[in-house]
Design a protein around this motif. Structure first.
Motif, PDB file in Angstrom:
ATOM      1  N   CYS A   1     -32.179  19.449 -44.886  1.00  0.00           N
ATOM      2  CA  CYS A   1     -31.831  18.883 -43.571  1.00  0.00           C
ATOM      3  C   CYS A   1     -30.348  19.082 -43.270  1.00  0.00           C
ATOM      4  O   CYS A   1     -29.987  19.424 -42.144  1.00  0.00           O
ATOM      5  N   ALA A   2     -29.508  18.861 -44.264  1.00  0.00           N
ATOM      6  CA  ALA A   2     -28.069  19.066 -44.064  1.00  0.00           C
ATOM      7  C   ALA A   2     -27.795  20.521 -43.680  1.00  0.00           C
ATOM      8  O   ALA A   2     -27.028  20.789 -42.742  1.00  0.00           O
ATOM      9  N   GLU A   3     -28.437  21.458 -44.366  1.00  0.00           N
ATOM     10  CA  GLU A   3     -28.255  22.882 -44.055  1.00  0.00           C
ATOM     11  C   GLU A   3     -28.768  23.211 -42.657  1.00  0.00           C
ATOM     12  O   GLU A   3     -28.122  23.932 -41.908  1.00  0.00           O
ATOM     13  N   GLU A   4     -29.926  22.683 -42.293  1.00  0.00           N
ATOM     14  CA  GLU A   4     -30.523  22.953 -40.983  1.00  0.00           C
ATOM     15  C   GLU A   4     -29.614  22.454 -39.853  1.00  0.00           C
ATOM     16  O   GLU A   4     -29.493  23.099 -38.821  1.00  0.00           O
ATOM     17  N   TYR A   5     -28.974  21.324 -40.069  1.00  0.00           N
ATOM     18  CA  TYR A   5     -28.115  20.737 -39.038  1.00  0.00           C
ATOM     19  C   TYR A   5     -26.654  21.189 -39.163  1.00  0.00           C
ATOM     20  O   TYR A   5     -25.811  20.784 -38.364  1.00  0.00           O
ATOM     21  N   GLY A   6     -26.345  21.991 -40.169  1.00  0.00           N
ATOM     22  CA  GLY A   6     -24.995  22.522 -40.323  1.00  0.00           C
ATOM     23  C   GLY A   6     -23.966  21.489 -40.743  1.00  0.00           C
ATOM     24  O   GLY A   6     -22.800  21.567 -40.348  1.00  0.00           O
ATOM     25  N   ILE A   7     -24.398  20.517 -41.547  1.00  0.00           N
ATOM     26  CA  ILE A   7     -23.475  19.500 -42.046  1.00  0.00           C
ATOM     27  C   ILE A   7     -23.606  19.425 -43.562  1.00  0.00           C
ATOM     28  O   ILE A   7     -24.540  19.982 -44.142  1.00  0.00           O
ATOM     29  N   THR A   8     -22.672  18.726 -44.203  1.00  0.00           N
ATOM     30  CA  THR A   8     -22.757  18.561 -45.649  1.00  0.00           C
ATOM     31  C   THR A   8     -23.704  17.421 -45.991  1.00  0.00           C
ATOM     32  O   THR A   8     -23.997  16.568 -45.145  1.00  0.00           O
ATOM     33  N   VAL A   9     -24.150  17.391 -47.226  1.00  0.00           N
ATOM     34  CA  VAL A   9     -25.012  16.308 -47.683  1.00  0.00           C
ATOM     35  C   VAL A   9     -24.258  14.979 -47.589  1.00  0.00           C
ATOM     36  O   VAL A   9     -24.822  13.961 -47.173  1.00  0.00           O
ATOM     37  N   ASP A  10     -22.971  14.983 -47.946  1.00  0.00           N
ATOM     38  CA  ASP A  10     -22.182  13.746 -47.856  1.00  0.00           C
ATOM     39  C   ASP A  10     -22.111  13.228 -46.430  1.00  0.00           C
ATOM     40  O   ASP A  10     -22.170  12.024 -46.191  1.00  0.00           O
TER      41      ASP A  10
ATOM     42  N   ARG B  64     -24.439  11.785 -33.062  1.00  0.00           N
ATOM     43  CA  ARG B  64     -25.850  12.100 -32.810  1.00  0.00           C
ATOM     44  C   ARG B  64     -26.411  13.112 -33.807  1.00  0.00           C
ATOM     45  O   ARG B  64     -27.498  12.920 -34.363  1.00  0.00           O
ATOM     46  N   LEU B  65     -25.672  14.199 -34.041  1.00  0.00           N
ATOM     47  CA  LEU B  65     -26.136  15.235 -34.956  1.00  0.00           C
ATOM     48  C   LEU B  65     -26.360  14.659 -36.355  1.00  0.00           C
ATOM     49  O   LEU B  65     -27.386  14.916 -36.993  1.00  0.00           O
ATOM     50  N   GLN B  66     -25.420  13.866 -36.807  1.00  0.00           N
ATOM     51  CA  GLN B  66     -25.512  13.258 -38.130  1.00  0.00           C
ATOM     52  C   GLN B  66     -26.684  12.276 -38.206  1.00  0.00           C
ATOM     53  O   GLN B  66     -27.450  12.286 -39.174  1.00  0.00           O
ATOM     54  N   CYS B  67     -26.830  11.451 -37.187  1.00  0.00           N
ATOM     55  CA  CYS B  67     -27.944  10.481 -37.163  1.00  0.00           C
ATOM     56  C   CYS B  67     -29.289  11.187 -37.140  1.00  0.00           C
ATOM     57  O   CYS B  67     -30.213  10.804 -37.870  1.00  0.00           O
TER      58      CYS B  67
END
Length: 143
Positions: free
Chosen positions: A49-58, A67-70
């Motif tokens: 999910c982190a990879e799909e949304y372009g964010i880190t696991v942390d 919004r993107l993180q949520c």
């Protein structure tokens, strides 16, 4: 020694040798459901999910309200519920941080699942991400 313990030991040794020979840190997973524990599968789903949304696991696990993180965090909660036998309390424990040592409450997990279910009914971009993630989960875990 059980089958799972033997395979876990082999995977650990392979990870160690890859790091030793290449300097790269990797996480290897067995593609058999009977070997991977539900907590390992949850960790894989969170990473996907982190990879799909372009964010880190942390960033995904943190308590931010962007919004993107949520959405990424809620999506991971729904997918963990759908693809593991973990209860709501145990799903929440995967979102442990130094600021929140208890992880997420079971009511947060329920709310996240309802939110994603609702978004899937009308948001085609969320539906596309959900479908891609489900396909990736099947490729990694179930084959």
């Amino acid at each position: 020694m059980t089958k799972q313990e033997i395979i876990s030991k082999i995977i650990f040794e392979a990870e160690r040798k890859i790091k030793q020979n290449t300097g790269m840190v990797v996480s290897l997973f067995c593609k058999s459901k009977e070997v991977n524990s539900d907590n390992e599968i949850a960790a894989i789903i969170i990473r996907l999910c982190a990879e799909e949304y372009g964010i880190t696991v942390d960033t995904l696990i943190a308590s931010g309200r962007v919004r993107l993180q949520c959405e990424a965090r809620q999506m991971s909660m729904k997918l963990i519920k759908d693809h593991t036998a973990l209860g709501l309390k145990h799903i929440g424990l995967n979102y442990y941080t130094t600021n929140n040592k208890l992880g997420k409450d079971h009511t947060t997990i329920i709310s996240a699942i309802k939110t994603i279910d609702n978004l899937l009914t009308y948001d085609k971009f969320v539906k596309e991400k959900y479908d891609r993630l489900v396909n990736n989960i099947k490729l990694i875990i179930w084959t």
